[in-house]
Write a protein that holds these residues in place. Structure first.
Motif, short mmCIF file in Angstrom:
data_model
loop_
_atom_site.label_atom_id
_atom_site.label_comp_id
_atom_site.label_asym_id
_atom_site.label_seq_id
_atom_site.Cartn_x
_atom_site.Cartn_y
_atom_site.Cartn_z
N GLN A 216 0.95 -1.03 -0.06
CA GLN A 216 -0.01 -0.29 0.19
C GLN A 216 1.04 1.08 -0.31
O GLN A 216 0.69 2.11 -0.31
CB GLN A 216 -1.13 0.07 0.94
CG GLN A 216 -1.87 0.62 1.11
CD GLN A 216 -2.11 1.45 0.20
OE1 GLN A 216 -3.56 0.19 -0.02
NE2 GLN A 216 -2.56 2.46 -0.12
N GLU A 217 2.01 1.02 0.93
CA GLU A 217 2.21 2.24 0.48
C GLU A 217 3.72 2.61 -0.59
O GLU A 217 3.61 3.79 -0.92
CB GLU A 217 4.44 2.55 2.04
CG GLU A 217 5.05 0.83 1.99
CD GLU A 217 5.55 1.27 3.16
OE1 GLU A 217 5.49 1.69 3.15
OE2 GLU A 217 6.06 -0.74 2.88
N SER A 218 4.06 1.98 -1.36
CA SER A 218 3.94 2.15 -3.07
C SER A 218 2.92 2.69 -3.77
O SER A 218 3.65 3.46 -4.21
CB SER A 218 4.64 0.85 -3.07
OG SER A 218 5.28 0.05 -2.50
N LEU A 219 2.06 2.27 -3.24
CA LEU A 219 1.18 2.99 -4.07
C LEU A 219 0.86 4.60 -3.31
O LEU A 219 0.83 5.30 -4.46
CB LEU A 219 -0.75 2.30 -4.34
CG LEU A 219 -1.95 2.73 -4.91
CD1 LEU A 219 -1.18 2.74 -5.83
CD2 LEU A 219 -2.85 2.20 -4.32
N THR A 220 0.82 4.73 -2.24
CA THR A 220 0.72 5.98 -1.89
C THR A 220 2.14 6.74 -2.23
O THR A 220 1.68 8.11 -2.98
CB THR A 220 0.88 6.10 0.06
OG1 THR A 220 -0.73 5.03 0.37
CG2 THR A 220 0.49 7.65 0.67
N ALA A 221 3.08 6.14 -2.35
CA ALA A 221 4.33 6.93 -2.67
C ALA A 221 4.36 7.38 -4.27
O ALA A 221 4.88 8.60 -4.87
CB ALA A 221 5.82 5.97 -2.47
N VAL A 222 3.69 6.31 -5.03
CA VAL A 222 3.59 6.85 -6.14
C VAL A 222 2.36 7.86 -7.27
O VAL A 222 2.76 8.83 -8.00
CB VAL A 222 2.78 4.98 -6.99
CG1 VAL A 222 2.70 6.00 -8.85
CG2 VAL A 222 4.25 4.67 -7.31
N ARG A 223 1.21 7.69 -6.04
CA ARG A 223 0.54 9.03 -6.15
C ARG A 223 1.30 9.79 -5.43
O ARG A 223 1.06 11.51 -6.29
CB ARG A 223 -0.79 9.27 -5.57
CG ARG A 223 -1.48 7.36 -5.75
CD ARG A 223 -2.55 6.98 -5.06
NE ARG A 223 -3.44 6.34 -5.48
CZ ARG A 223 -4.75 5.56 -5.16
NH1 ARG A 223 -4.85 5.76 -3.32
NH2 ARG A 223 -5.55 4.69 -5.47
N VAL A 224 1.85 10.95 -4.16
CA VAL A 224 2.64 11.30 -4.23
C VAL A 224 3.66 12.06 -5.54
O VAL A 224 3.98 13.31 -5.47
CB VAL A 224 3.30 11.44 -3.11
CG1 VAL A 224 4.62 12.57 -2.53
CG2 VAL A 224 2.44 10.90 -1.82
N ALA A 225 4.25 10.30 -5.64
CA ALA A 225 4.80 11.80 -6.78
C ALA A 225 4.45 12.54 -8.06
O ALA A 225 4.84 13.13 -9.07
CB ALA A 225 6.32 10.39 -7.44
N ARG A 226 3.47 11.44 -8.24
CA ARG A 226 2.38 12.32 -9.03
C ARG A 226 2.18 13.59 -8.81
O ARG A 226 2.04 14.82 -9.87
CB ARG A 226 1.34 11.15 -9.54
CG ARG A 226 2.06 9.86 -10.94
CD ARG A 226 2.24 10.26 -12.08
NE ARG A 226 1.15 10.81 -12.91
CZ ARG A 226 0.15 9.26 -13.15
NH1 ARG A 226 0.38 8.99 -13.22
NH2 ARG A 226 -0.58 10.82 -13.81
N THR A 227 2.19 13.43 -7.76
CA THR A 227 1.07 15.11 -7.63
C THR A 227 2.25 16.15 -7.69
O THR A 227 2.15 17.83 -7.63
CB THR A 227 0.85 14.23 -5.60
OG1 THR A 227 -0.15 14.00 -6.09
CG2 THR A 227 0.50 16.15 -5.76
N ALA A 228 3.60 15.49 -7.03
CA ALA A 228 4.36 16.88 -6.91
C ALA A 228 5.26 17.06 -8.27
O ALA A 228 5.62 17.84 -8.47
CB ALA A 228 5.75 16.30 -6.28
#
Length: 306
Positions: A216-228
């Motif tokens: 789950q933390e991988s999915l969240t990190a990918v979303r943060v990267a896209r948001t950034a």
């Protein structure tokens, strides 16, 4: 009830050899039992019927070949695998192969089809590599993304939990040819900070590894990267799913799942191919950095003499 990994630990125990399976339900009965439970769409029923009628051949088809034989799309095959209770097509195919090999496990079966557990694991990885070889028939996407990763300064490489080893391998090689590679192997706020800092420093891409079990933390990190504002290239085992849906580019490669812990021959080769594409994207920088590294390695005796 044992967990999936506990079950794999029991079923993949190394033995001196595999004896022929005992007689049991027919392949048709096993498949109908497998497919009768879920309510399948008409398209999914076509796939099920083809598998029932051609089990000994269909069990060893790639997802591309099966989709072509049935006349459906590859995503339809993936969704079918999920509809009948599997994590994806590789898991479904493993089950189909066990049924097919049970059918073939007679005295006339070739010795290689009665392989022991370790040989079967190697056979599965060979098939993963064969599928990757077919994908490499058109290397344009690998070349394009390799160039993009080469031009991203800094370049962030992320792999959490079991995926950390693949990320570390890629980052180790990339640092020989790229001036600023940032490795992220911890999730949570550490990953968030790394993504934000990479973007603020001028980075444009993240290469992420997402092997099962998908965190789950991988999915969240990918979303943060896209948001950034970072683009994400993802090496994973599934072309569909939450992680793949969030990535800009997905390289789907099979993983070996015959033993207790997965093996990663195809994802490792995919990572090496992207490293090669990065070196080809800027050959002058590559040569200069490699020569400088060799001088430092000789000076400080990093390696043993052969």
């Amino acid at each position: 009830m044992p967990s999936p990994q506990q079950a794999r630990a029991q079923s993949s125990a190394i033995t001196a050899g595999k004896t022929a399976p005992e007689a049991g339900a027919s392949p048709t009965s096993q498949l109908r039992e497998l497919f009768d439970g879920p309510r399948l769409s008409p398209g999914h029923r076509r796939i099920a019927q083809y598998l029932i009628e051609h089990i000994t051949e269909a069990a060893f088809l790639s997802i591309t070949d099966l989709a072509e034989r049935v006349g459906v799309s590859q995503p339809s095959v993936t969704r079918f695998a999920g509809a009948v209770g599997f994590s994806g097509y590789p898991a479904l195919r493993e089950k189909l192969q066990s049924i097919a090999l049970g059918t073939l496990g007679s005295p006339s079966t070739p010795a290689e089809q009665r392989a022991n557990e370790l040989q079967a694991a190697v056979d599965a990885e060979i098939e993963n590599l064969e599928n990757l070889r077919r994908d490499f028939a058109d290397p344009d996407q690998v070349i394009r993304i390799g160039r993009a990763l080469s031009e991203s300064t800094p370049l962030t490489v992320m792999g959490l939990r079991i995926s950390a080893s693949l990320a570390e391998y890629f980052a180790y090689g990339a640092r020989r040819i790229h001036p600023d590679v940032r490795l992220v192997t911890r999730g949570g706020t550490v990953a968030y900070d790394a993504m934000l800092q990479s973007r603020e420093a001028g980075g444009t891409w993240v290469l992420a590894f997402g092997m099962p079990r998908h965190a789950q933390e991988s999915l969240t990190a990918v979303r943060v990267a896209r948001t950034a504002g970072l683009k994400v290239a993802l090496i994973t085992d599934l072309g569909l799913g939450p992680l793949a849906d969030e990535a800009d580019v997905v390289f789907a490669t099979g993983t070996g799942s015959r033993l207790v812990f997965d093996s990663y021959a195809a994802p490792g080769l995919m990572a090496a191919a992207l490293l090669q594409a990065m070196t080809d994207a800027d050959p002058e920088r590559t040569q200069a950095r490699l020569e400088e590294y060799e001088q430092i390695a000789d000076q400080h005796q990093f390696f043993l003499k052969d």
